[in-house]
Design a protein around this motif. Structure first.
Motif, mmCIF file in Angstrom:
data_model
loop_
_atom_site.group_PDB
_atom_site.id
_atom_site.type_symbol
_atom_site.label_atom_id
_atom_site.label_comp_id
_atom_site.label_asym_id
_atom_site.label_seq_id
_atom_site.Cartn_x
_atom_site.Cartn_y
_atom_site.Cartn_z
ATOM 1 N N HIS A 182 36.175 -29.945 7.556
ATOM 2 C CA HIS A 182 37.591 -30.252 7.362
ATOM 3 C C HIS A 182 38.130 -31.138 8.487
ATOM 4 O O HIS A 182 38.985 -31.995 8.254
ATOM 5 C CB HIS A 182 38.417 -28.963 7.236
ATOM 6 N N TRP A 183 37.635 -30.925 9.695
ATOM 7 C CA TRP A 183 38.084 -31.783 10.802
ATOM 8 C C TRP A 183 37.492 -33.185 10.668
ATOM 9 O O TRP A 183 38.135 -34.182 10.992
ATOM 10 C CB TRP A 183 37.724 -31.135 12.130
ATOM 11 N N THR A 184 36.260 -33.285 10.142
ATOM 12 C CA THR A 184 35.676 -34.598 9.859
ATOM 13 C C THR A 184 36.490 -35.345 8.813
ATOM 14 O O THR A 184 36.746 -36.553 8.946
ATOM 15 C CB THR A 184 34.221 -34.440 9.393
ATOM 16 N N LEU A 185 36.918 -34.654 7.767
ATOM 17 C CA LEU A 185 37.649 -35.303 6.676
ATOM 18 C C LEU A 185 38.946 -35.953 7.148
ATOM 19 O O LEU A 185 39.385 -36.955 6.582
ATOM 20 C CB LEU A 185 37.948 -34.284 5.572
ATOM 21 N N VAL A 186 39.573 -35.406 8.191
ATOM 22 C CA VAL A 186 40.861 -35.953 8.644
ATOM 23 C C VAL A 186 40.758 -36.705 9.968
ATOM 24 O O VAL A 186 41.778 -37.190 10.478
ATOM 25 C CB VAL A 186 41.939 -34.854 8.742
ATOM 26 N N THR A 187 39.553 -36.819 10.529
ATOM 27 C CA THR A 187 39.386 -37.606 11.758
ATOM 28 C C THR A 187 38.414 -38.768 11.590
ATOM 29 O O THR A 187 38.472 -39.736 12.354
ATOM 30 C CB THR A 187 38.883 -36.741 12.927
ATOM 31 N N GLY A 188 37.494 -38.674 10.637
ATOM 32 C CA GLY A 188 36.493 -39.718 10.446
ATOM 33 C C GLY A 188 35.323 -39.618 11.398
ATOM 34 O O GLY A 188 34.470 -40.513 11.424
ATOM 35 N N LEU A 189 35.235 -38.538 12.163
ATOM 36 C CA LEU A 189 34.145 -38.339 13.116
ATOM 37 C C LEU A 189 33.270 -37.169 12.687
ATOM 38 O O LEU A 189 33.770 -36.197 12.108
ATOM 39 C CB LEU A 189 34.698 -38.062 14.516
ATOM 40 N N VAL A 190 31.986 -37.255 12.982
ATOM 41 C CA VAL A 190 31.101 -36.127 12.695
ATOM 42 C C VAL A 190 31.386 -35.009 13.704
ATOM 43 O O VAL A 190 31.941 -35.253 14.786
ATOM 44 C CB VAL A 190 29.618 -36.551 12.759
ATOM 45 N N PRO A 191 31.027 -33.771 13.371
ATOM 46 C CA PRO A 191 31.303 -32.651 14.284
ATOM 47 C C PRO A 191 30.768 -32.858 15.698
ATOM 48 O O PRO A 191 31.407 -32.441 16.671
ATOM 49 C CB PRO A 191 30.638 -31.464 13.583
ATOM 50 N N ASP A 192 29.627 -33.491 15.822
ATOM 51 C CA ASP A 192 29.053 -33.741 17.141
ATOM 52 C C ASP A 192 29.956 -34.618 18.006
ATOM 53 O O ASP A 192 29.857 -34.598 19.236
ATOM 54 C CB ASP A 192 27.694 -34.428 16.970
ATOM 55 N N HIS A 193 30.867 -35.370 17.365
ATOM 56 C CA HIS A 193 31.759 -36.275 18.088
ATOM 57 C C HIS A 193 33.199 -35.774 18.164
ATOM 58 O O HIS A 193 33.912 -36.124 19.106
ATOM 59 C CB HIS A 193 31.736 -37.658 17.431
ATOM 60 N N HIS A 194 33.646 -34.969 17.195
ATOM 61 C CA HIS A 194 35.042 -34.502 17.263
ATOM 62 C C HIS A 194 35.200 -33.134 17.932
ATOM 63 O O HIS A 194 36.317 -32.704 18.215
ATOM 64 C CB HIS A 194 35.726 -34.527 15.904
ATOM 65 N N GLY A 195 34.110 -32.444 18.195
ATOM 66 C CA GLY A 195 34.186 -31.243 19.013
ATOM 67 C C GLY A 195 34.285 -29.933 18.277
ATOM 68 O O GLY A 195 34.080 -28.875 18.886
ATOM 69 N N ILE A 196 34.616 -29.939 16.974
ATOM 70 C CA ILE A 196 34.601 -28.693 16.191
ATOM 71 C C ILE A 196 33.210 -28.599 15.584
ATOM 72 O O ILE A 196 32.966 -28.980 14.435
ATOM 73 C CB ILE A 196 35.717 -28.684 15.130
ATOM 74 N N THR A 197 32.273 -28.138 16.392
ATOM 75 C CA THR A 197 30.858 -28.215 16.050
ATOM 76 C C THR A 197 30.353 -27.051 15.210
ATOM 77 O O THR A 197 29.208 -27.060 14.764
ATOM 78 C CB THR A 197 30.012 -28.291 17.338
ATOM 79 N N ALA A 198 31.192 -26.036 14.996
ATOM 80 C CA ALA A 198 30.795 -24.862 14.231
ATOM 81 C C ALA A 198 32.040 -24.062 13.878
ATOM 82 O O ALA A 198 33.133 -24.326 14.402
ATOM 83 C CB ALA A 198 29.821 -23.999 15.035
ATOM 84 N N ASN A 199 31.889 -23.078 13.000
ATOM 85 C CA ASN A 199 32.993 -22.154 12.734
ATOM 86 C C ASN A 199 33.210 -21.197 13.901
ATOM 87 O O ASN A 199 34.302 -20.656 14.079
ATOM 88 C CB ASN A 199 32.718 -21.350 11.468
ATOM 89 N N ARG A 200 32.149 -20.958 14.659
ATOM 90 C CA ARG A 200 32.253 -20.169 15.889
ATOM 91 C C ARG A 200 31.581 -20.943 17.007
ATOM 92 O O ARG A 200 30.442 -21.398 16.860
ATOM 93 C CB ARG A 200 31.592 -18.799 15.734
ATOM 94 N N MET A 201 32.287 -21.124 18.118
ATOM 95 C CA MET A 201 31.757 -21.926 19.222
ATOM 96 C C MET A 201 32.017 -21.231 20.546
ATOM 97 O O MET A 201 32.922 -20.396 20.663
ATOM 98 C CB MET A 201 32.438 -23.299 19.280
ATOM 99 N N GLU A 202 31.226 -21.623 21.522
ATOM 100 C CA GLU A 202 31.445 -21.217 22.896
ATOM 101 C C GLU A 202 31.549 -22.473 23.760
ATOM 102 O O GLU A 202 30.981 -23.518 23.420
ATOM 103 C CB GLU A 202 30.301 -20.330 23.385
ATOM 104 N N ASP A 203 32.292 -22.374 24.838
ATOM 105 C CA ASP A 203 32.490 -23.495 25.744
ATOM 106 C C ASP A 203 32.276 -22.987 27.161
ATOM 107 O O ASP A 203 32.869 -21.969 27.551
ATOM 108 C CB ASP A 203 33.894 -24.072 25.569
ATOM 109 N N ALA A 204 31.445 -23.700 27.923
ATOM 110 C CA ALA A 204 31.127 -23.232 29.278
ATOM 111 C C ALA A 204 32.365 -23.124 30.146
ATOM 112 O O ALA A 204 32.414 -22.299 31.066
ATOM 113 C CB ALA A 204 30.123 -24.186 29.917
ATOM 114 N N ALA A 205 33.400 -23.932 29.857
ATOM 115 C CA ALA A 205 34.633 -23.874 30.645
ATOM 116 C C ALA A 205 35.463 -22.641 30.316
ATOM 117 O O ALA A 205 36.376 -22.287 31.072
ATOM 118 C CB ALA A 205 35.469 -25.137 30.408
ATOM 119 N N ARG A 206 35.151 -21.990 29.198
ATOM 120 C CA ARG A 206 35.883 -20.787 28.784
ATOM 121 C C ARG A 206 34.891 -19.729 28.320
ATOM 122 O O ARG A 206 34.844 -19.385 27.131
ATOM 123 C CB ARG A 206 36.868 -21.127 27.678
#
Length: 423
Positions: A85-109
């Protein structure tokens, strides 16, 4: 411009006339239709495989596809709801727009994982959705439940309070399964009943019930058929409501992914492959991602990166290039992808079950997604070759009147064949 808008309205009135016949809607007066410029409405029917149109259960959608432009669209990897859904409204693949999964972890958090309820702008800030671009350009937008639309884009979250800055659609509703499909359609039509100065020019609408039925009972089930009939009735209500308002519309109807049949007889039990002490499972199911426990990366690699029946595993930087996935920091170090229809689970199933799932190889036929474009901006009776869903955002920007993005993984050229005006 007024003459152009009037001509577009006249064209859409003749097209929607066919839809009104099975929606039992009164025909709006032409004088009213000429007073409104076309609105762009992006509709997502989560989990709708394009072959569902062939079941004879969706007369409205099938007519819109027949009278407009259609295609079997390829989703991006992973073939999950939020990334696509984020790809559809940004034109970027998940690897580039940052919503890489339905569940994610981030080292900063490390203690604050992303889930499908997360609206903290931090997670969404790497790509700007079309409604934010539109609002910044003075084009009023409204979002009914689109994933990410409840995020104040560019804002800063306060730990115990709301985000007080950032940009959102002028009108939006936070997702709730308690809001029926009828209420969703009625809300969109209510937005379009407003005076021109507060009426949206770009609208999103989201339905989840086909996906839920596919997960629970499988894509070939009676439950999925019932959900298809229900969605079609609501699309008919939307079309009829637009005609009653005399509101020309460019409808872009999509899905985020298809659906594959699954069951307890197609489960890969990780306990039979790797010592659970060696890893922490970040996600499982239609694919699995792993973080090694401290000091156990080499042992985990040895267990994962060997031959497995019905499953292949990679280090993140060795995921095949066709997936366009593996460079973002939020992607865990190891990914395993099963054959389509198989499920990766920590342990073997304790009981028999069947259902449906997605997240698999985006090139698998079962994962294909829906694309229908209908309205005055589109050609009639056209079937496009398959294309990746990164092309939808460039199409929306064109329809709404926005410049094309400097950074995009999609190209308007991929869908230009759908447009009535080819230049």
């Amino acid at each position: 411009m007024n003459r152009i808008a009037a001509a577009l309205a006249l064209g859409l009135a003749s097209v929607l006339g066919g839809c009104a016949a099975y929606a039992d809607a009164p025909v709006a007066s032409m004088a009213v239709a000429q007073q409104r410029e076309p609105v762009t409405i992006l509709v997502s029917i989560d989990g709708f495989h394009p072959d569902y149109l062939e079941r004879g259960l969706t007369p409205t959608l099938s007519q819109l596809a027949s009278d407009g432009t259609r295609a079997a669209m390829r989703p991006s990897f992973p073939t999950k709801t939020f990334p696509n859904h984020w790809t559809l409204v940004t034109g970027l693949v998940p690897d580039h727009h940052g919503i890489t999964a339905n569940r994610m972890e981030d080292a900063a958090r490390p203690d604050d994982p992303f889930t499908m309820a997360t609206v903290d702008p931090y997670w969404w800030s790497e790509a700007k959705p079309v409604w934010v671009e539109a609002e910044e350009a003075g084009i009023r937008s409204a979002a009914m439940f689109w994933p990410g639309s409840a995020v104040a884009w560019g804002g800063t979250a306060v730990r115990y309070g709301p985000v007080t800055d950032g940009t959102m659609a002028s009108d939006w509703q936070a997702f709730s399964m308690q809001v029926s499909n009828t209420q969703r359609v009625n809300s969109v039509l209510d937005w379009l009943r407003r005076p021109a100065e507060i009426r949206p020019e770009f609208v999103t609408l989201y339905f989840d019930t086909v996906d839920s039925a596919g997960h629970g009972a499988g894509p070939a089930s009676e439950e999925t058929d019932a959900a298809l009939r229900d969605i079609d009735r609501h699309i008919a209500s939307l079309v009829a409501g637009l005609e009653t308002l005399g509101q020309p519309a460019n409808l872009v109807i999509v899905s985020d992914h298809g659906m594959a049949a699954t069951g307890s007889d197609r489960v890969i039990a990780l306990a039979d492959i790797v010592d659970p002490a060696l890893y922490r499972l970040v996600e499982g199911g239609a694919y699995a991602t792993f973080q090694p426990t401290e000091g156990n990366a080499a042992a985990l690699e040895a267990a994962l990166l060997r031959d497995h029946a019905h499953m292949e595993c990679w280090r993140k930087d060795e995921i095949p290039a066709r997936f366009q996935y593996g460079t973002h920091d939020r992607i865990p170090p190891y990914l395993c992808l099963p054959d389509t229809g198989w499920t990766i689970s920590a342990t073997a199933p304790g009981a028999q079950w069947s259902g449906g799932s997605h997240g698999y190889d985006p090139f698998a036929p079962e994962m294909a997604s829906l694309f229908i474009a209908h309205g005055p901006a589109f050609r009639n009776g056209v079937t496009l070759d398959g294309f990746q869903n990164t092309a939808v955002a460039p199409l929306l920007r064109h329809l709404v009147g926005l410049p094309q993005a400097a950074r995009s993984d999609g190209d308007l050229a991929d869908v230009r064949g759908a447009l009535a005006q080819q230049n």
